[in-house]
Design a protein around this motif. Sequence first.
Motif, PDB file in Angstrom:
ATOM      1  N   CYS A 133       0.868  -1.150   0.008  1.00  0.00           N
ATOM      2  CA  CYS A 133      -0.035   0.166  -0.238  1.00  0.00           C
ATOM      3  C   CYS A 133       0.919   1.221  -0.218  1.00  0.00           C
ATOM      4  O   CYS A 133       0.485   2.283  -0.727  1.00  0.00           O
ATOM      5  N   ASP A 136       1.579   2.567  -3.310  1.00  0.00           N
ATOM      6  CA  ASP A 136       0.284   3.201  -4.175  1.00  0.00           C
ATOM      7  C   ASP A 136       0.304   4.556  -3.498  1.00  0.00           C
ATOM      8  O   ASP A 136      -0.057   5.457  -4.351  1.00  0.00           O
ATOM      9  N   HIS A 202      -5.155   0.335 -10.560  1.00  0.00           N
ATOM     10  CA  HIS A 202      -4.350   0.676 -11.674  1.00  0.00           C
ATOM     11  C   HIS A 202      -5.008   0.046 -12.949  1.00  0.00           C
ATOM     12  O   HIS A 202      -4.276   0.002 -14.137  1.00  0.00           O
ATOM     13  N   ARG A 400       3.989   0.076 -12.056  1.00  0.00           N
ATOM     14  CA  ARG A 400       2.899  -0.053 -11.236  1.00  0.00           C
ATOM     15  C   ARG A 400       1.892  -1.189 -11.593  1.00  0.00           C
ATOM     16  O   ARG A 400       1.459  -1.673 -10.671  1.00  0.00           O
TER      17      ARG A 400
END
Length: 531
Positions: A133, A136, A202, A400
């Motif tokens: 996380c 992110d 994403h 990502r």
Amino acid sequence: MAIHSAAAHSSDQVLPFRESLLAMLGIAFVVMLVGLDSTVVGTALPTVVAELKGFELYAWVATSYLLTSVITVPIFGRLGDFYGRKPFVIASIVLFTAASILCGMADSMLWLVIARGLQGIGGGMLVGTAFTCSPDLFPGAHVRLRWQIMLSTAFGISTAVGPSLGGFLTQYWGWRWVFYINLPVGVLSLIFVSRYLPHLRHTAPDAKIRLDWPGALLITASLGCLQLFVEMLPKHGFSLGMLALLATSIAAFYALWKWEHKAPQPMLPFDLLFDPKLSTLFLLSLLSGFVMFSLMFFAPLLYQGGFGLSPQEAGLLITPLVACITVGSIANGRFITRLKNPNVMLHIGFVLVAISCLGEVISNRWTAHGVIACFMLTGGLGLGFILPNLTIFIQQESGREHLGIASALMQSLRMIGSMLGTAITGTLINHLYADNVHRALDTEQAGAWFASFADPQILISRETQSTVLEQLARAGHNGRWLLEAARDALIAAIHMGLGLAVVVAIIALWLVRRVPAISLHVKREPDVVTE
């Protein structure tokens, strides 16, 4: 639901400071949940077995947890890439906490083993999603390093207090509270994560995703059989059943390799695993797990069984190792962004870990405790330089779309490395100890007493020692000499086992030069979907 460009926020972090702090507090509580459980349970296990009986299932209390968690880490790491991590973090907190309650309610060892398996599923989901996380929330690697100090501190505190807390709870409240203690931490985690952690995806919500269930099943078969092989090898040796487990694991991994190359959305993208920018980092994760758990698992046995220290004295000597992992992580976060070549921190880390293992190899019963503590401190600092940097480097280079599975692979390989470290080093130590004890007993014509000395636990348990010494004295043997000979045998065996860890650390140091130059400058990130 709204679609935000990376440019809509700071290029370093997705949320403003206050929201970022609250979200990271939730993740820190999750990290504490994992850290506490990994250290607090071991202290209570002898008491648990004494009450529930079923000693033959003793090892399975740990094995069932590891077996399910090592399987679920890569699976849910990949699912988090597809669907976002927040739903899985919430589900894992609920499952982990509920399974902890079931563990505390156990009225048999079989119940406890099954509940620990469920807890391992939740733990694997937590490791595979919660630990991913932070990238992110903080796309900028140099900003992420500063925020991850919160996670390193939370993990360090929970692992440092875990053994003492486990002993306190077991002695004064009962062993069941070792599991019930997860309930308040789980509730805090759930409140913060559900309220403050954003749901970032994403992939577009309408994107078609085909779940790779055959890949998930093959991961389960390959890692599950490998876990069972590694866990049972020290006890059973290379028997036919052990070789069958190893062969099944290899065959499942080969089938996984073939399948994932043709799967449209593979659960385990092998292109990522063997990417030139990442493959060495993944290998270093495996080797770091090997060295770390060899040191953490066998140093206490060396101190108590070999040097004759009390559990409290041994715990004090181990504390610098655990505490300085946090100190090293904090110091690393301050230094690394100022370095032109961040890779140098990996060099320093593996040098320090090699020195620590070598220090344990040359230590003996007359080595000053301050010197031993310094060796432990050195190893903790080294691991504090290694572990966060492997995480940051892999996350920085993976992209990502593969962030979750890359982080999960790193965690899985570290767990596999730890399994291999404890199994291979444990097998080596067991065989060397047995051979040395046999020779000592034969010298005294006391070979018939080998069963009493076969388990090194006799060197730790005062009650067992008294009983065996009385029996040896009645039989006309010098029991004290045999006990000291067994201690020397154990010390020599553990020194040889930790010598293997030194070799692995040196190999890892040599491999660091193959890590591509890592840049921690901000990269422009693609759009994300925020729900």
